[in-house]
Design a protein around this motif. Sequence first.
Motif, PDB file in Angstrom:
ATOM      1  N   ASP A 159       0.760  -1.087   0.129  1.00 52.12           N
ATOM      2  CA  ASP A 159       0.056  -0.043  -0.137  1.00 52.12           C
ATOM      3  C   ASP A 159       0.828   1.324   0.077  1.00 52.12           C
ATOM      4  O   ASP A 159       0.378   2.372  -0.281  1.00 52.12           O
ATOM      5  CB  ASP A 159      -0.888  -0.059   1.103  1.00 52.12           C
ATOM      6  N   LEU A 160       2.072   1.218   0.216  1.00 53.83           N
ATOM      7  CA  LEU A 160       2.884   2.353   0.172  1.00 53.83           C
ATOM      8  C   LEU A 160       3.985   2.385  -0.898  1.00 53.83           C
ATOM      9  O   LEU A 160       4.139   1.333  -1.703  1.00 53.83           O
ATOM     10  CB  LEU A 160       3.824   1.987   1.665  1.00 53.83           C
ATOM     11  N   GLU A 161       4.596   3.372  -0.974  1.00 52.51           N
ATOM     12  CA  GLU A 161       5.328   3.661  -1.948  1.00 52.51           C
ATOM     13  C   GLU A 161       7.005   3.057  -1.736  1.00 52.51           C
ATOM     14  O   GLU A 161       7.223   2.949  -0.446  1.00 52.51           O
ATOM     15  CB  GLU A 161       5.510   5.144  -2.515  1.00 52.51           C
ATOM     16  N   ASP A 162       7.811   3.172  -2.783  1.00 55.88           N
ATOM     17  CA  ASP A 162       9.138   2.909  -2.242  1.00 55.88           C
ATOM     18  C   ASP A 162       9.596   1.608  -1.747  1.00 55.88           C
ATOM     19  O   ASP A 162       8.727   0.704  -1.888  1.00 55.88           O
ATOM     20  CB  ASP A 162       9.704   3.957  -1.377  1.00 55.88           C
ATOM     21  N   ASN A 163      10.450   1.564  -0.943  1.00 54.35           N
ATOM     22  CA  ASN A 163      10.889   0.116  -0.324  1.00 54.35           C
ATOM     23  C   ASN A 163      10.657   0.079   1.034  1.00 54.35           C
ATOM     24  O   ASN A 163      11.756  -0.233   1.865  1.00 54.35           O
ATOM     25  CB  ASN A 163      12.465   0.120  -0.651  1.00 54.35           C
ATOM     26  N   TRP A 164       9.413   0.247   1.721  1.00 53.69           N
ATOM     27  CA  TRP A 164       9.232   0.314   3.024  1.00 53.69           C
ATOM     28  C   TRP A 164       9.012  -1.242   3.331  1.00 53.69           C
ATOM     29  O   TRP A 164       8.538  -2.023   2.866  1.00 53.69           O
ATOM     30  CB  TRP A 164       7.938   0.963   3.244  1.00 53.69           C
ATOM     31  N   THR A 165       9.665  -1.568   4.552  1.00 53.51           N
ATOM     32  CA  THR A 165       9.670  -2.847   5.015  1.00 53.51           C
ATOM     33  C   THR A 165       9.015  -2.821   6.413  1.00 53.51           C
ATOM     34  O   THR A 165       9.114  -2.227   7.237  1.00 53.51           O
ATOM     35  CB  THR A 165      11.235  -3.394   5.207  1.00 53.51           C
ATOM     36  N   ARG A 166       7.981  -3.892   6.772  1.00 53.48           N
ATOM     37  CA  ARG A 166       7.378  -3.952   7.832  1.00 53.48           C
ATOM     38  C   ARG A 166       7.960  -4.610   8.975  1.00 53.48           C
ATOM     39  O   ARG A 166       9.012  -5.544   8.608  1.00 53.48           O
ATOM     40  CB  ARG A 166       5.813  -4.909   7.800  1.00 53.48           C
ATOM     41  N   VAL A 167       7.776  -3.860  10.145  1.00 53.73           N
ATOM     42  CA  VAL A 167       8.846  -4.375  11.242  1.00 53.73           C
ATOM     43  C   VAL A 167       7.896  -5.306  12.286  1.00 53.73           C
ATOM     44  O   VAL A 167       6.563  -5.175  12.362  1.00 53.73           O
ATOM     45  CB  VAL A 167       9.449  -3.448  11.942  1.00 53.73           C
ATOM     46  N   LYS A 168       8.501  -6.035  13.108  1.00 54.45           N
ATOM     47  CA  LYS A 168       7.474  -6.710  14.062  1.00 54.45           C
ATOM     48  C   LYS A 168       7.646  -6.046  15.521  1.00 54.45           C
ATOM     49  O   LYS A 168       6.929  -6.424  16.432  1.00 54.45           O
ATOM     50  CB  LYS A 168       8.190  -8.020  14.268  1.00 54.45           C
ATOM     51  N   ASP A 169       8.384  -4.970  15.870  1.00 54.53           N
ATOM     52  CA  ASP A 169       8.804  -4.069  16.918  1.00 54.53           C
ATOM     53  C   ASP A 169       8.133  -2.971  16.953  1.00 54.53           C
ATOM     54  O   ASP A 169       8.657  -2.079  17.878  1.00 54.53           O
ATOM     55  CB  ASP A 169       9.976  -4.373  17.586  1.00 54.53           C
ATOM     56  N   ALA A 170       7.055  -2.614  16.106  1.00 58.04           N
ATOM     57  CA  ALA A 170       6.686  -1.004  16.189  1.00 58.04           C
ATOM     58  C   ALA A 170       5.879  -0.661  17.533  1.00 58.04           C
ATOM     59  O   ALA A 170       5.944   0.495  17.886  1.00 58.04           O
ATOM     60  CB  ALA A 170       5.521  -1.115  14.864  1.00 58.04           C
ATOM     61  N   ALA A 171       5.402  -1.678  18.082  1.00 59.24           N
ATOM     62  CA  ALA A 171       4.726  -1.519  19.518  1.00 59.24           C
ATOM     63  C   ALA A 171       5.825  -1.026  20.605  1.00 59.24           C
ATOM     64  O   ALA A 171       5.245  -0.309  21.370  1.00 59.24           O
ATOM     65  CB  ALA A 171       3.903  -2.574  20.127  1.00 59.24           C
ATOM     66  N   THR A 172       6.885  -1.168  20.477  1.00 59.23           N
ATOM     67  CA  THR A 172       8.157  -0.674  21.274  1.00 59.23           C
ATOM     68  C   THR A 172       8.812   0.574  21.006  1.00 59.23           C
ATOM     69  O   THR A 172       9.688   0.975  21.592  1.00 59.23           O
ATOM     70  CB  THR A 172       8.913  -1.901  21.454  1.00 59.23           C
ATOM     71  N   TRP A 173       8.421   0.962  19.597  1.00 59.69           N
ATOM     72  CA  TRP A 173       9.121   2.133  19.388  1.00 59.69           C
ATOM     73  C   TRP A 173       8.929   3.601  20.226  1.00 59.69           C
ATOM     74  O   TRP A 173       7.733   3.806  20.805  1.00 59.69           O
ATOM     75  CB  TRP A 173       8.725   2.617  17.894  1.00 59.69           C
ATOM     76  N   ALA A 174       9.942   4.055  20.723  1.00 62.87           N
ATOM     77  CA  ALA A 174       9.699   5.245  21.413  1.00 62.87           C
ATOM     78  C   ALA A 174      10.856   6.254  21.220  1.00 62.87           C
ATOM     79  O   ALA A 174      11.976   5.985  20.664  1.00 62.87           O
ATOM     80  CB  ALA A 174       9.836   4.818  22.814  1.00 62.87           C
TER      81      ALA A 174
END
Length: 284
Positions: A84-99
């Motif tokens: 759904d996104l442009e370019d080379n975005w990669t999904r991550v598994k730790d998004a809930a821990t981002w700060a």
Amino acid sequence: MHRRPSSRPVRVLGAALAAGTLLTCAACSGGSGGAGGAGGDSASDVAASPLAAESPLASPRTGKSAAPALTEAGAKAALITEADLEDNWTRVKDAATWADKLVIGKVDVGALLTAKTNAADCQKLLDALYGDDLLGKPSGASALTGFEQSESRLLYQVAAYDRARLGTSLNWLKTLPVKCDQFTATDSKGGRRTVQVIENEVPAVGDARQGLQVTVTSTGAAQPTMLTLELAVVRVGTDAITVMSGGLGGTESDTTEAAVRQGTSHLKDVLAGRTPPAQPGNLD
């Protein structure tokens, strides 16, 4: 009030992600008739379809509302993917821990450019950026995912909210470019950060929307560090999607717009009892 131009900014990649001062995040916002103009689709466009009552993605509501309620399975199905996104975005598994530590701080009331009474709203904004709850806590189902591209991050959330509280949150976000136009925050060691908030354009989708751009500049070090976040919220009935993207090198407006448009479409499909169509290259 400042309004950010709708043209796509020049793409710049900033300091290393390993420095740990990138995106915080999570749920971000949209006020009724906010940036991007009023309009989009009315609530009737997502009213319960014959399939909705039988779908595990949305369940019938009780009481006066005929709109289907988002389920946990539906929230997950409404998430966007790399396709759904442009370019080379990669999904991550730790998004809930981002700060992001750059958004931790106390508002310097004495240095606030606008009315001192607005200090509480500016503090609430900083706390919400770090706590991933710009719209408040969801009242029902929710799901979250995140993506990385080089030194930029994008956090995406879809969730169900209490109708009255959601409306209040969207209206609050709409006031921030005036109340918190520019202010100073200090960290626990006395370091000072300049925070600027401007209105940001959001595609005219959903029932209501609001966009913001928040820039946090740390001036304590020899080399100033600047974190830029693009926030977009779209309401569909009593549910909402939140997009937060950016990093130390700036923002990607086209990517944020794609996430908003595709995410709103996915959520409307789910509420109508349909499974969002698979995109070529989608990864589970």
